[in-house]
Design an enzyme around this catalytic site. Structure first.
Site, mmCIF file in Angstrom:
data_model
loop_
_atom_site.group_PDB
_atom_site.id
_atom_site.type_symbol
_atom_site.label_atom_id
_atom_site.label_comp_id
_atom_site.label_asym_id
_atom_site.label_seq_id
_atom_site.Cartn_x
_atom_site.Cartn_y
_atom_site.Cartn_z
ATOM 1 N N ARG B 119 0.797 -1.294 0.052
ATOM 2 C CA ARG B 119 0.225 -0.022 0.237
ATOM 3 C C ARG B 119 0.889 1.286 0.181
ATOM 4 O O ARG B 119 0.294 2.227 0.316
ATOM 5 C CB ARG B 119 -0.917 0.109 1.204
ATOM 6 C CG ARG B 119 -2.134 -1.265 1.025
ATOM 7 C CD ARG B 119 -3.194 -0.905 1.965
ATOM 8 N NE ARG B 119 -4.058 -2.010 2.130
ATOM 9 C CZ ARG B 119 -4.090 -2.825 2.894
ATOM 10 N NH1 ARG B 119 -3.049 -2.867 4.023
ATOM 11 N NH2 ARG B 119 -4.877 -3.966 2.891
ATOM 12 N N LYS B 141 2.490 10.899 -12.154
ATOM 13 C CA LYS B 141 1.724 9.977 -12.665
ATOM 14 C C LYS B 141 2.580 8.648 -12.901
ATOM 15 O O LYS B 141 3.693 8.625 -13.419
ATOM 16 C CB LYS B 141 1.325 10.059 -14.072
ATOM 17 C CG LYS B 141 0.231 11.465 -14.088
ATOM 18 C CD LYS B 141 -0.060 11.561 -15.368
ATOM 19 C CE LYS B 141 -1.286 12.480 -15.661
ATOM 20 N NZ LYS B 141 -1.902 12.622 -17.085
ATOM 21 N N GLU B 235 -5.476 15.716 -11.948
ATOM 22 C CA GLU B 235 -5.998 15.936 -13.381
ATOM 23 C C GLU B 235 -7.366 16.140 -13.376
ATOM 24 O O GLU B 235 -8.196 15.398 -14.278
ATOM 25 C CB GLU B 235 -5.632 14.631 -14.231
ATOM 26 C CG GLU B 235 -5.734 15.252 -15.816
ATOM 27 C CD GLU B 235 -4.835 14.109 -16.895
ATOM 28 O OE1 GLU B 235 -3.954 13.783 -16.532
ATOM 29 O OE2 GLU B 235 -5.533 13.859 -17.739
ATOM 30 N N HIS B 250 -1.470 8.263 -28.438
ATOM 31 C CA HIS B 250 -1.965 6.889 -27.802
ATOM 32 C C HIS B 250 -2.430 6.131 -28.646
ATOM 33 O O HIS B 250 -2.186 4.882 -28.866
ATOM 34 C CB HIS B 250 -2.735 7.119 -26.594
ATOM 35 C CG HIS B 250 -1.926 7.990 -25.268
ATOM 36 N ND1 HIS B 250 -2.570 8.056 -24.292
ATOM 37 C CD2 HIS B 250 -0.751 7.858 -25.059
ATOM 38 C CE1 HIS B 250 -1.645 8.520 -23.408
ATOM 39 N NE2 HIS B 250 -0.588 8.481 -24.030
ATOM 40 N N HIS B 263 7.076 6.787 -27.800
ATOM 41 C CA HIS B 263 6.119 7.658 -27.278
ATOM 42 C C HIS B 263 6.260 9.090 -27.700
ATOM 43 O O HIS B 263 5.221 9.779 -28.373
ATOM 44 C CB HIS B 263 6.305 7.471 -25.845
ATOM 45 C CG HIS B 263 5.295 8.616 -25.043
ATOM 46 N ND1 HIS B 263 3.779 8.214 -25.248
ATOM 47 C CD2 HIS B 263 5.425 9.560 -24.536
ATOM 48 C CE1 HIS B 263 3.059 9.422 -24.664
ATOM 49 N NE2 HIS B 263 4.029 10.148 -23.980
#
Lengths: 360, 360
Positions: B119, B141, B235, B250, B263
């Site tokens: 966790r 992120k 976000e 993407h 990417h």
């Protein structure tokens, strides 16, 4: 209706406790979005899924259901992946709410899916066992098991609300009711000696499912948990006391295979061992331990662990999440109603604690 | 040495930018614990792992390394599970720090492992590509890919620190340097027209790896990202602007297979499409789009997407995380240096945007 608010640094949310919530949309409406994914298991689905789907559809909510097999042995990455797949197939987005309809296993997995799908979407807990109502649905611990340890993969992630419908306890098997009582007795032992006396006085009527007593008991446990979580959301300190009986209990579950002993049963035996360890440390008397064992027996719970080797105990406990810098930390009882944390490095103390239950 | 602080509601942390950090323990010491797991890939391990392991061991840190295969196609649950397994085998506990030594793929996976192991355990980003230095290592992120969508499974989870060693750029392949420049150009387009002019003036020297210009450029991008993340950690609003070019990008990555286009390359082509969409909406002129394409060409980047069917584009983009209530949302450019969000429901607009690149 009884209710309370859980306050955490990240997010505050209500718990509602009432008979009939599953038929009353007003409890759902403020906490869900227009699209909902219900996560449940085969057993609970047979009893309550149609009712819940009907309630949501009748109120204009776009919903779909994900039905998993029932049992702790399915609290795995495979089940989690079934949830992800279904969410993606149904184009669930960040405005989709997950409803966790089930016991602790469903709540933990659905909560972890909510914590990690698209980096977090809202979810609501609808606990259908006593154990999840008093413990696992409150406080934001979510997780799945790993072959090497229970709840090893997870997140702290709070729900939007917890909806406790007392009616679902009417269909709960006796063994599950007992398992829930293990966590109830845990709260009394770790923090409230008066509550322990109240349980001892009322245990027979509770086991006969007296609704007023159950409602009172659930509120009391949720309030204790909410107070502790408000102080320590991510288990840096006092929250660890909620793991009374769990270090030994997790070892039992891992050794026996997940699902053979119910979590609550393993915690019950674990609390007896925590009491015996507390005797070793000079905190409790043998009479205190017997008093705990008697209450557990009256609640239909085991008062002793299965027999297996000391090395196995230590091996399993070294994977416990309370291990810090390699040292195993135990929740012990300074007295009945007051828990603390002890680091045990002397294997002899563990051997003495477990000696009745080691192979000859 | 240049530095800044990223302030988020959950946690604040420093970014240090300097040549030689990988040989200077003083940058590590305040941000790590006594036990460390280094997560890296085969390529980076060959170049820098021994140096880092030596630095840590020489300073009394107990460390072990987890070496994954290199490439976006390995940003999967299988790789994540390799990290979990190694952490458990080494009895990593909540006082163990993960060091992410690598590019965006390593940072995202190691960060997600840190977010979810027991966790949540601490982690430090050591980005070794320009792309990860200016973008993915900052802001918390973390994610892995799912067969049905990129970065679909993840968490917002902030590191303890980001350590940018400028020396590592000396070993970066040209194609990777270009891929990083796609994100740099993105910052200029979405929020800073003066920075766009600065890039146009200096692009040749930047591509020749002028250290002063690179240091300036990294600081400027990190500062822009830190400002945006401080306003919107998870976000809900302004942070979505950082996805300029990413909805189209993407889709390119998903259609071509992860890792075929880098990417940054996919984002470059995606930004050209975002500009063409902005033309359709009457925001940009054709000359603006050409100006973007020229800068991308000078940075060694594609200025057009691969050819595939409109239905495929829409299918991939419907799995984008910016989809809300089923509507695809695009980051568009009101002018060069100013981005906004538009919901596009009219398929004809998408067809016009893509028409040069659809099969005949």
């Amino acid at each position: 209706m009884q209710s309370l608010i859980v306050k955490t640094p990240s997010h505050s949310y209500p718990i509602y406790i009432k008979a009939g919530i599953l038929g009353d949309f007003s409890y759902f409406q403020p906490h869900i979005t227009s699209k909902v994914a219900i996560v449940t298991n085969t057993l609970v689905a047979d009893l309550y899924l149609q009712k819940l789907e009907h309630l949501l559809s009748a109120n204009g909510v776009d919903c779909f259901s994900i039905i998993l097999p029932d049992g702790e042995q399915y609290k795995t990455h495979d089940s989690l992946n079934q949830i992800y797949d279904a969410l993606l197939r149904h184009y669930a987005d960040r405005k989709t709410t997950i409803l966790a309809l089930g016991g602790g296993v469903i709540g933990d997995m659905a909560g972890f899916a909510a914590a990690t799908y698209q980096r977090g979407i809202p979810f609501v807990q609808i606990p259908t066992t006593l154990l999840s109502q008093v413990d696992s649905s409150v406080g934001g611990k979510t997780a799945i098991n790993h072959p090497l340890g229970k709840n090893m993969i997870g997140a702290f992630y709070q729900p939007q609300a917890v909806l406790v419908d007392l009616n679902v306890l009417n269909t709960l098997p006796n063994r599950e009711l007992s398992a829930g009582m293990a966590e109830v007795i845990k709260y009394a032992l770790l923090g409230d000696e008066q509550f322990l006396q109240w349980l001892e006085r009322n245990i027979v009527a509770i086991m006969q499912r007296d609704e007023t007593l159950l409602s009172e008991l659930i509120l009391r446990c949720c309030q204790m948990k909410a107070d502790i979580v408000a102080q320590d959301e991510t288990e840096q300190g006092v929250r660890a006391l909620l793991n009374l009986g769990h270090t030994f209990g997790h070892a039992i579950e891992a050794e026996m295979g997940y699902g053979v002993w119910l979590h609550g049963e393993a915690v019950a035996a674990g609390m007896v061992l925590a009491a015996k360890l507390s005797e070793q440390l000079g905190y409790l008397s043998a009479a205190d331990t017997v008093r705990i064992q008697q209450l557990l027996q009256q609640a239909g719970l085991p008062d002793a662990p299965p027999v297996f080797a000391l090395e196995k105990w230590i091996q399993h406990m070294q994977h416990d999440k309370k291990v810090q810098n390699g040292k195993i930390r135990f929740v012990t009882l300074q007295k009945l109603g007051k828990a603390c944390i002890d680091v045990i490095q002397d294997v002899a103390i563990l051997r003495n604690t477990l000696h009745e239950y080691l192979p000859h």
